[in-house]
Scaffold this active site. Structure first.
Site, PDB file in Angstrom:
ATOM      1  N   THR A   1      52.891 -91.513  41.540  1.00 17.72           N
ATOM      2  CA  THR A   1      53.260 -90.514  42.550  1.00 17.72           C
ATOM      3  C   THR A   1      52.045 -89.646  42.881  1.00 17.72           C
ATOM      4  OG1 THR A   1      55.439 -90.446  41.528  1.00 17.72           O
ATOM      5  CG2 THR A   1      54.921 -88.664  43.075  1.00 17.72           C
TER       6      THR A   1
ATOM      7  N   TYR B 229      40.496 -90.442  25.894  1.00 23.23           N
ATOM      8  CA  TYR B 229      40.295 -90.771  27.310  1.00 23.23           C
ATOM      9  C   TYR B 229      40.848 -89.756  28.290  1.00 23.23           C
ATOM     10  CZ  TYR B 229      45.158 -92.280  27.869  1.00 23.23           C
ATOM     11  OH  TYR B 229      46.520 -92.312  27.938  1.00 23.23           O
TER      12      TYR B 229
ATOM     13  N   ASP C  47       9.923 -74.379  26.611  1.00 22.10           N
ATOM     14  CA  ASP C  47      11.040 -74.051  25.714  1.00 22.10           C
ATOM     15  C   ASP C  47      10.573 -73.060  24.649  1.00 22.10           C
ATOM     16  OD1 ASP C  47      13.379 -74.162  24.233  1.00 22.10           O
ATOM     17  OD2 ASP C  47      12.922 -76.101  23.307  1.00 22.10           O
TER      18      ASP C  47
ATOM     19  N   HIS D 122      55.004 -98.089  32.891  1.00 21.46           N
ATOM     20  CA  HIS D 122      53.900 -97.131  33.031  1.00 21.46           C
ATOM     21  C   HIS D 122      53.577 -96.971  34.508  1.00 21.46           C
ATOM     22  CE1 HIS D 122      49.903 -95.286  32.556  1.00 21.46           C
ATOM     23  NE2 HIS D 122      50.210 -95.086  31.277  1.00 21.46           N
ATOM     24  N   GLY D 123      53.005 -95.860  34.881  1.00 23.72           N
ATOM     25  CA  GLY D 123      52.521 -95.677  36.258  1.00 23.72           C
ATOM     26  C   GLY D 123      51.441 -96.717  36.554  1.00 23.72           C
ATOM     27  N   ASP D 124      51.361 -97.146  37.822  1.00 19.11           N
ATOM     28  CA  ASP D 124      50.408 -98.224  38.122  1.00 19.11           C
ATOM     29  C   ASP D 124      48.955 -97.745  38.162  1.00 19.11           C
ATOM     30  OD1 ASP D 124      50.346 -96.878  40.509  1.00 19.11           O
ATOM     31  OD2 ASP D 124      51.001 -98.566  41.750  1.00 19.11           O
TER      32      ASP D 124
HETATM   33  C1  SPV Z   1      17.274 -78.306  22.235  1.00 20.00           C
HETATM   34  O1  SPV Z   1      17.903 -79.240  22.759  1.00 20.00           O
HETATM   35  O2  SPV Z   1      16.791 -77.380  22.884  1.00 20.00           O
HETATM   36  C2  SPV Z   1      17.108 -78.274  20.786  1.00 20.00           C
HETATM   37  C3  SPV Z   1      17.164 -79.519  20.017  1.00 20.00           C
HETATM   38  O3  SPV Z   1      16.894 -77.209  20.262  1.00 20.00           O
HETATM   39  S1  SPV Z   1      15.561 -80.063  19.810  1.00 20.00           S
HETATM   40  O4  SPV Z   1      14.919 -80.137  21.119  1.00 20.00           O
HETATM   41  O5  SPV Z   1      15.618 -81.358  19.166  1.00 20.00           O
HETATM   42  O6  SPV Z   1      14.843 -79.085  18.975  1.00 20.00           O
HETATM   43 MG    MG Z   2      16.447 -75.657  21.576  1.00 15.92          MG
END
Ligand code: SPV
Ligand code: MG
Length: 435
Positions: free
Chosen positions: A126, A47, A208, A93-95
């Site tokens: 604080t 956390y 991509d 503990h701090g609040d």
């Molecule tokens: C991306 O996040 O660009 C990856 C993972 O290469 S995937 O899209 O699953 O190929």
């Molecule tokens: Mg990728």
């Protein structure tokens, strides 16, 4: 009974002692004999931010605090073990734990001490310029390349599974950095960030296909790094030409990125989730091994990781091919492997992990459950997976929300109708840190 016969427990989750901690200690000492707990690395990363000094140093730091009778280790964010053992009259503990996810910790402590008549004491936190300055400085330190780069390796050792979220901007970086949830009394946050080629390209409205160039991808990394401290895993696509990849490794390492994942494809890369619907060529084992080896040879630190991504299951080349490649890539120097699949069911991926683990117990395994999204982190861990990447969910949730808002403004010729689903400006502003 004098105060010295009463016992007090306070847990410190810090690596820098400031006036706020000293104030808590003074108040604790007024109540009795003080034991300080030092929170373990494993616990804090559920956390809070990572520490800038290791556990042994933090332990010594606590031992040097004025008026502390005893120092113990606290291994869990919940106080059960320590409280059952020490049965302190007071837990101080701090609040600041009265609100937000930490409230679950306090509620549990109250229940535990209530069982034998103990008491929780909340000391006003604080909020001073000095405390803020120290906190800011710590954040800046953790963001520095030397601190950030090696943290992925540490997390692999510390976490049952390293949970990684896709980020492609300062804003998504802040979400990965700051989101902490409490669920059934447990606290959790993401451990690392993934700079996806898909989402980085999509954010720029580009396909991509390794079209967004490295300079632009580095710009994204820098935007993320400026506002976060968590370690980064970079999607390096195919890594490009070996002659180019070596430069990429050097740059990423210098920037403080922790790992690059390169996939064993060649030529015009398309996103793996297209599978065999588009033409995609897998690299030869020999050539891809040369690429891994060349990358490992040029890196300057032991921190940086080159992760080899196997596309055999995506390209329907079969399990044996995937396993053969995994073995070869590890021998060529890969620090981890990523195995990918676009099946709806996780069976194929889990079968690969089981087979791989029969002969290699050590090399970390990375998976990206975009298609096989019913699999839980626990299941993955049980099959030997070390890193899980949620590779595109932020982008896929933001896009339809923005599109719907745009449509509705056009439809109603004003923005009133969309207001209910918008985050108040004030809330956005509090997400952003100011120097
Ligand atoms: C991306 O996040 O660009 C990856 C993972 O290469 S995937 O899209 O699953 O190929
Ligand atoms: Mg990728």
């Amino acid at each position: 009974m004098s105060n010295q016969e009463k016992t007090v427990y306070t847990c410190f989750c810090t690596d820098v002692i400031h006036e706020g901690h000293l104030n808590i200690l003074r108040e604790a000492q007024k109540l009795g004999r003080v034991t300080v707990g030092v929170l373990s690395d494993e616990a804090v990363i559920r956390y809070n931010r990572f520490f800038t000094i290791d556990f042994a140093e933090r332990f010594k730091l606590a031992q040097r605090l004025p008026g502390v009778a005893n120092v113990v280790v606290q291994r869990d964010i919940h106080y059960d073990d320590v409280i059952r053992k020490l049965k302190p009259d007071y837990v101080v503990h701090g609040d600041n734990w009265l609100t937000g996810p930490m409230r679950a910790i306090r509620d549990n402590v109250e229940k535990l001490v209530g069982e034998y008549g103990g008491q929780v004491v909340d000391i006003p936190y604080t909020y001073s310029e000095e405390v803020k300055r120290i906190d800011d400085r710590k954040r800046e330190t953790l963001a520095m390349p030397e601190y950030r780069r090696g943290r992925l390796r540490k997390l692999i050792r510390l976490c049952p599974i390293v949970k990684t979220l896709e980020v492609h901007s300062g804003l998504t970086g802040l979400i990965a950095e700051k989101t902490v949830v409490e669920h059934n009394g447990e606290l959790d946050q993401f451990d690392a960030m993934w700079i996806s080629s898909l989402c980085d390209s999509t954010a720029k409205g580009k396909p991509d296909i390794e079209l967004v160039d490295m300079t632009s991808r580095f710009r994204t990394i820098d935007d993320v790094m400026e506002v976060t401290t968590k370690p980064i895993i970079f999607d390096g696509d195919t890594g490009g030409l070996i002659e180019h990849f070596v430069y990429t490794v050097r740059s990423l390492e210098r920037m403080g990125v922790s790992a690059v994942i390169i996939e064993d494809k060649t030529g015009l890369k398309k996103n793996s989730l297209f599978g065999t619907e588009v033409e995609q060529t897998q690299d030869t084992i020999e050539h891809f091994c040369q690429k891994i080896h060349a990358g490992k040879k040029v890196q300057l630190t032991d921190d940086f990781m080159i992760i080899a991504r196997i596309e055999s299951l995506i390209l329907e080349k079969g399990m044996e091919d995937a396993l053969e490649r995994a073995k070869a890539y590890v021998e060529a120097g890969a620090d981890a492997i990523m195995i990918h699949s676009r099946r709806k069911e996780p069976t194929e991926i889990l079968a690969f992990c089981d087979r791989f683990r029969q002969t290699d117990a050590r090399t970390p395994i990375v998976v990206v459950p975009s298609s096989f999204n019913s699999v839980t982190e626990d299941e993955l861990r049980q099959h030997g997976v070390n890193i899980v990447i949620y590779a595109n969910q932020l982008t896929r949730s933001a896009f339809p929300a923005m599109q719907q808002t745009a449509k509705d403004i056009l439809r109603y010729h004003r923005a009133l109708e969309v207001d209910d689903r918008l985050m108040p400006i004030k809330q956005i502003l509090t997400l952003i840190d100011e120097l």
